[in-house]
Design a protein around this motif. Structure first.
Motif, PDB file in Angstrom:
ATOM      1  N   GLN A  60      48.656  74.995 126.677  1.00 39.50           N
ATOM      2  CA  GLN A  60      49.201  76.101 127.691  1.00 39.50           C
ATOM      3  C   GLN A  60      49.082  77.521 127.281  1.00 39.50           C
ATOM      4  N   HIS A  89      47.246  67.066 114.712  1.00 34.46           N
ATOM      5  CA  HIS A  89      46.694  65.828 115.320  1.00 34.46           C
ATOM      6  C   HIS A  89      46.106  64.763 114.428  1.00 34.46           C
ATOM      7  N   THR A  93      40.647  68.790 125.976  1.00 33.20           N
ATOM      8  CA  THR A  93      41.889  68.151 125.576  1.00 33.20           C
ATOM      9  C   THR A  93      41.780  66.867 124.715  1.00 33.20           C
ATOM     10  N   GLN A 104      57.177  62.590 116.634  1.00 33.44           N
ATOM     11  CA  GLN A 104      58.214  62.840 117.535  1.00 33.44           C
ATOM     12  C   GLN A 104      57.900  64.087 118.368  1.00 33.44           C
ATOM     13  N   GLN A 105      57.302  65.082 117.870  1.00 34.95           N
ATOM     14  CA  GLN A 105      56.998  66.429 118.511  1.00 34.95           C
ATOM     15  C   GLN A 105      55.636  66.533 118.746  1.00 34.95           C
ATOM     16  N   SER A 106      54.686  65.729 118.504  1.00 33.56           N
ATOM     17  CA  SER A 106      53.193  65.601 118.641  1.00 33.56           C
ATOM     18  C   SER A 106      52.669  66.446 120.099  1.00 33.56           C
ATOM     19  N   VAL A 107      53.244  65.548 120.955  1.00 34.21           N
ATOM     20  CA  VAL A 107      52.928  65.464 122.414  1.00 34.21           C
ATOM     21  C   VAL A 107      53.322  66.782 122.916  1.00 34.21           C
ATOM     22  N   GLU A 108      54.619  67.336 122.739  1.00 31.40           N
ATOM     23  CA  GLU A 108      55.050  68.554 123.241  1.00 31.40           C
ATOM     24  C   GLU A 108      54.254  69.641 122.729  1.00 31.40           C
ATOM     25  N   TYR A 109      54.028  69.752 121.227  1.00 28.96           N
ATOM     26  CA  TYR A 109      53.548  70.626 120.639  1.00 28.96           C
ATOM     27  C   TYR A 109      52.100  70.906 121.329  1.00 28.96           C
ATOM     28  N   GLU A 110      51.214  69.858 121.295  1.00 27.08           N
ATOM     29  CA  GLU A 110      49.889  70.025 121.901  1.00 27.08           C
ATOM     30  C   GLU A 110      49.902  70.463 123.244  1.00 27.08           C
ATOM     31  N   ARG A 111      50.688  70.002 123.979  1.00 23.88           N
ATOM     32  CA  ARG A 111      51.011  70.718 125.162  1.00 23.88           C
ATOM     33  C   ARG A 111      51.256  72.285 125.458  1.00 23.88           C
ATOM     34  N   LYS A 112      52.332  72.562 124.673  1.00 27.42           N
ATOM     35  CA  LYS A 112      52.449  74.027 124.295  1.00 27.42           C
ATOM     36  C   LYS A 112      51.348  74.635 124.071  1.00 27.42           C
TER      37      LYS A 112
END
Length: 429
Positions: free
Chosen positions: A249, A78, A323, A238-246
């Motif tokens: 979760q 992040h 978050t 490019q992948q930070s949003v999906e990575y942090e969401r996973k």
């Protein structure tokens, strides 16, 4: 006489430039002080008041370590994405710390042992060969996949088996190995390290040379790490949003109550918006009413209002939502800037409403006043102001303003900085 007049104009211009330069330096120092204050003033992330929700679940040590590792990786990723100036810096221990004293003692004992071994007759190269092996691994770690020729050259010259055989037969020339290592470091290092590598060539003794080599290699490791960070930043973005969401979760599945403060934060925002809607204070597009008497809120409006609440957050009394915990220091800085802008606007409004036209109509008066107020507000949350900032405050004195205004302004050396202004009433002139 004309010559004297020109010189006086030049002197006034020089004083004005010096005043503006000191004002700019003071503003820069105020920005730095603001950033340091928000970083140092960040409260601990320890949770003190947990809302009632799902009961806590016992976790094993392995699960705790795995979670801590995941949090560390997510925080690092992040910070790389959000902070474009993120750099890895060498670790510098405090001078009087126990860790530094222990480190210095251990290093001194090691280098003294190496010096004793090389001074024997015949010399013993056990420690030296181990150091060459570490240097070899470090140099190979700097190479990219396409550096085949350099890889073969390092592997061939720094062949540990061959070096051991030469040491056993008394044919080892440690100086040539050190010379090759320094030359290879000059090939692989960043341009900023050219001076450090050049200084290595002036060291003739083996032990100080090896010690300096490892010092420069540590700096080269930091340079390589920063190069890797700058290389992966576009991919992380490019992948930070999906990575942090996973990651969040995964934390939620292991600990169902790990996002309780986020839930409480959003519920408070929704309740506030609901109360505003009942009072007819919500904008026309802020929410949509469904069937029945209970109005329906737009989730985007709730989220936006929740973020606005963070700008008035009590960081000392309330835990920060999970978050956005990684950006708490940034929200604190935004909150301080918002409070300063509010006070600054009020000061400007009152000043231009009450001041005489001779003062308010001056060129750059508003800009200088804003900068001075900004400097004064830097330590607004501290019990005592910073005297260094006050000494850099320039004077807003102007001969035209003094003549036109009903209030006289003169320099007062007794005040902070010696160049600040003292306002006198007409009866005191």
């Amino acid at each position: 006489m004309a010559e004297n007049f020109d010189k006086s104009n030049v002197n006034e211009a020089g004083n004005s430039n010096d005043s503006e330069q000191s004002l700019e330096d003071a503003v820069e120092s105020s920005h730095e002080a603001l950033q340091e204050k928000t970083k140092s003033g960040s409260p601990s992330t320890e949770r003190v008041q947990r809302p009632h929700s799902s009961p806590p679940r016992f976790v094993t040590v392995e699960e705790l370590l795995e979670t801590a590792k995941g949090v560390t990786n997510m925080v690092l990723a992040h910070e790389i994405v959000v902070n474009g100036d993120f750099r890895i810096k060498p670790v510098e221990l405090p001078e009087d710390s126990l860790k530094k004293r222990v480190k210095d003692i251990v290093h001194k004992a090691f280098w003294d042992c190496l010096s004793v071994q090389l001074s024997e007759d015949p010399p013993t190269y056990d420690h030296a060969i181990k150091l060459v092996g570490e240097i070899k691994e470090t140099l190979l770690s700097f190479l990219l996949p396409g550096h085949t020729r350099l890889r073969n050259q390092i592997t061939e010259v720094l062949d540990l088996d061959l070096i051991k055989q030469e040491a056993e037969n008394g044919a080892l020339d440690i100086s040539k190995l050190a010379e090759f290592i320094v030359g290879m470091m000059g090939t692989l290092c960043a341009p900023v390290r050219d001076e450090e590598v050049k200084k290595l060539k002036d060291i003739k003794e083996i032990v100080p040379l090896f010690r300096a080599i490892f010092s420069v290699l540590d700096l080269m490791k930091v340079d390589m790490a920063n190069f890797a960070v700058s290389s992966i930043r576009p991919h992380l973005m490019q992948q930070s949003v999906e990575y942090e969401r996973k990651m969040f979760q995964a934390f939620l599945e292991k600990q169902p109550n790990s996002l309780d403060f986020v839930t409480q934060w959003l519920e408070e925002a929704a309740d506030d918006l609901m109360n505003q809607k009942y009072k007819n204070a919500l904008p026309a597009g802020g929410g949509a009413t469904g069937s029945g008497d209970s109005p329906m809120l737009n989730p985007v409006a709730v989220q936006n209002y929740a973020y606005l609440k963070l700008l008035k957050w009590d960081h000392l009394q309330r835990p920060f939502p999970e978050t956005v915990l990684m950006d708490q220091s940034r929200f604190q800085e935004l909150q301080l800037q918002l409070e300063q802008l509010t006070i600054l606007g009020a000061v400007l409004l009152i000043t231009f409403s009450m001041a005489a036209s001779g003062i308010s109509s001056q060129a750059n008066f508003a800009e200088k006043l804003k900068m001075i107020v900004q400097i004064l507000l830097t330590d607004m949350h501290l019990p005592f102001p910073n005297p260094d900032l006050l000494r850099n405050l320039p004077c807003l004195r102007s001969p035209e303003a003094t003549v036109r205004s009903t209030w006289g302004i003169r320099s007062s050396p007794k005040r902070a900085g010696g160049g600040c202004c003292e306002i006198r009433s007409p009866c005191q002139l």
